[in-house]
Design an enzyme around this catalytic site. Structure first.
Site, PDB file in Angstrom:
ATOM      1  N   HIS A   1     134.005  72.859  32.866  1.00 15.19           N
ATOM      2  CA  HIS A   1     133.838  71.626  33.902  1.00 15.19           C
ATOM      3  C   HIS A   1     134.089  72.336  35.159  1.00 15.19           C
ATOM      4  O   HIS A   1     134.462  73.651  35.202  1.00 15.19           O
ATOM      5  CB  HIS A   1     134.912  70.778  33.643  1.00 15.19           C
ATOM      6  CG  HIS A   1     136.326  71.086  33.566  1.00 15.19           C
ATOM      7  ND1 HIS A   1     136.930  71.552  32.291  1.00 15.19           N
ATOM      8  CD2 HIS A   1     137.391  70.867  34.568  1.00 15.19           C
ATOM      9  CE1 HIS A   1     137.932  71.578  32.541  1.00 15.19           C
ATOM     10  NE2 HIS A   1     138.334  71.234  33.814  1.00 15.19           N
TER      11      HIS A   1
ATOM     12  N   HIS B   1     135.030  76.595  34.403  1.00 16.42           N
ATOM     13  CA  HIS B   1     136.359  77.008  33.548  1.00 16.42           C
ATOM     14  C   HIS B   1     136.558  76.032  32.407  1.00 16.42           C
ATOM     15  O   HIS B   1     136.225  74.926  32.513  1.00 16.42           O
ATOM     16  CB  HIS B   1     137.454  77.061  34.619  1.00 16.42           C
ATOM     17  CG  HIS B   1     137.909  75.823  35.004  1.00 16.42           C
ATOM     18  ND1 HIS B   1     137.187  74.965  35.988  1.00 16.42           N
ATOM     19  CD2 HIS B   1     139.106  75.004  34.852  1.00 16.42           C
ATOM     20  CE1 HIS B   1     137.984  73.881  36.414  1.00 16.42           C
ATOM     21  NE2 HIS B   1     139.055  73.757  35.539  1.00 16.42           N
TER      22      HIS B   1
ATOM     23  N   ARG C   1     146.146  64.851  35.292  1.00 13.84           N
ATOM     24  CA  ARG C   1     145.816  65.336  34.180  1.00 13.84           C
ATOM     25  C   ARG C   1     146.744  65.319  33.091  1.00 13.84           C
ATOM     26  O   ARG C   1     147.847  66.214  33.384  1.00 13.84           O
ATOM     27  CB  ARG C   1     144.805  66.534  34.420  1.00 13.84           C
ATOM     28  CG  ARG C   1     144.150  67.306  32.993  1.00 13.84           C
ATOM     29  CD  ARG C   1     143.668  68.611  33.417  1.00 13.84           C
ATOM     30  NE  ARG C   1     144.567  69.663  32.946  1.00 13.84           N
ATOM     31  CZ  ARG C   1     144.585  70.725  33.320  1.00 13.84           C
ATOM     32  NH1 ARG C   1     143.683  71.144  34.451  1.00 13.84           N
ATOM     33  NH2 ARG C   1     145.412  71.682  33.022  1.00 13.84           N
TER      34      ARG C   1
ATOM     35  N   ASP D   1     140.186  74.615  30.587  1.00 16.00           N
ATOM     36  CA  ASP D   1     141.484  74.649  30.847  1.00 16.00           C
ATOM     37  C   ASP D   1     142.078  75.611  30.045  1.00 16.00           C
ATOM     38  O   ASP D   1     142.129  75.614  28.588  1.00 16.00           O
ATOM     39  CB  ASP D   1     141.936  73.356  31.053  1.00 16.00           C
ATOM     40  CG  ASP D   1     141.249  72.297  31.845  1.00 16.00           C
ATOM     41  OD1 ASP D   1     141.024  72.934  33.029  1.00 16.00           O
ATOM     42  OD2 ASP D   1     141.222  71.229  31.597  1.00 16.00           O
TER      43      ASP D   1
END
Length: 300
Positions: free
Chosen positions: A268, A112, A283, A114
């Protein structure tokens, strides 16, 4: 040419000041000599930007960085995104908490990019390891530019003119995030403020001009303006193509590790191979711009 000269100037300076080690042919580098808990100079920020453009994902070992310092590091590269679903660090709402003991993180265990359900997906993200399992929990990154370059010329021409829908509900379905009445109410509010958006299948990087595949298993639901069966077949091909190991690198986390990736041209995958052990990551996500494709003009 001016962009290449700009990038080389700063990466050359970084090479003189820091140790930079490539991790694969297409993606990834470890940068040694940077202390991320300290404020970065204008020159250091520019050098890290140049290295990010060159390597697509950067890694830093042995960093001691608090959540507030993590946020400040992200702010050095732009305004920050606040995720509509994930919990956040107390008093640092820009830092999301990815904790397997608190959240269902199936949406991370697939390829995916983000927040592509946004009109302006993030420019990049900075991930800090907070608690790691003894075994497992690696993260893989894939280069969308390397994957695009490996396509046949006729396929490139075909894809250059297509767009696709990206939908928040693909990775955050009601079945997983609406178990109670309050969760269902909140989910409906988030869905209504994040309706499906259309992005080019092939994205042009706004700084380098490189082309990259910009569909992902996490959020892309269909290719626009073609038959549903054609869309499903083409997406299945692109998802398989992006999963080829030639375009990847794999990172085995250690305490004190930080990763910084260009979200515009990478994907990732967080491997879910450590249950029932716990894994906690923080994150910070940096706001980006509206994607444009080869047939589009950039939105300035």
């Amino acid at each position: 040419m001016a962009l290449a000269v700009y990038q080389n100037n700063f990466t050359d300076k970084a090479a003189q000041k820091w140790q930079v080690k490539r991790l694969s042919s297409h993606i990834g580098a470890v940068v040694k000599g940077v202390e991320l808990h300290k404020p970065l100079s204008v020159s250091d920020i520019a050098s890290l930007r140049g290295l990010l453009l060159q390597h697509q994902v950067l890694f830093f070992r042995d960093q001691e960085i608090t959540p507030r310092q993590h946020r400040d590091l992200g702010l050095a590269f732009g305004s920050l995104h606040r995720h509509p679903v994930y919990p956040t660090v107390p008093d640092v709402p820009e830092a999301i908490v990815l904790d397997t003991a608190q959240n269902d993180l199936k949406d991370n265990a697939l390829w995916h990019t983000d927040v592509t359900f946004s009109e302006t997906p993030p420019m990049g993200a900075i991930l800090v390891a907070r608690h790691l399992p003894e075994i497992g929990g690696d993260t893989l990154w894939a280069s969308g530019t390397a994957a695009y370059d490996a396509l046949s010329e006729p396929m490139k021409v075909h894809l250059d003119n297509l767009t696709a829908l990206h939908d928040f509900t693909r990775s955050f379905p009601l079945s997983r995030f609406g178990r109670t009445e309050e969760e269902r109410r909140r989910w409906a509010e988030i869905r209504n403020s994040h309706l499906p958006v259309e992005h080019p299948v092939i994205r042009v990087h706004p700084e380098t001009g490189q082309k990259a595949i910009f569909v992902n298993e996490g959020f892309t639901t269909e290719i626009c303006d073609i038959d549903a069966e054609e869309s499903a077949a083409l997406l299945a091909f692109l998802f398989r193509h992006m999963a080829r190991p030639e375009f990847h690198m794999r990172w085995s986390w250690r305490a004190g590790d930080v990763a910084f990736w260009d979200n515009r041209i990478t994907q990732h995958y967080a491997t879910d191979d450590y249950r029932p052990s716990r894994r906690i990551m923080h994150r910070i996500t940096i706001l980006g711009d509206k994607p444009f494709g080869p047939a589009d003009k950039p939105v300035l």
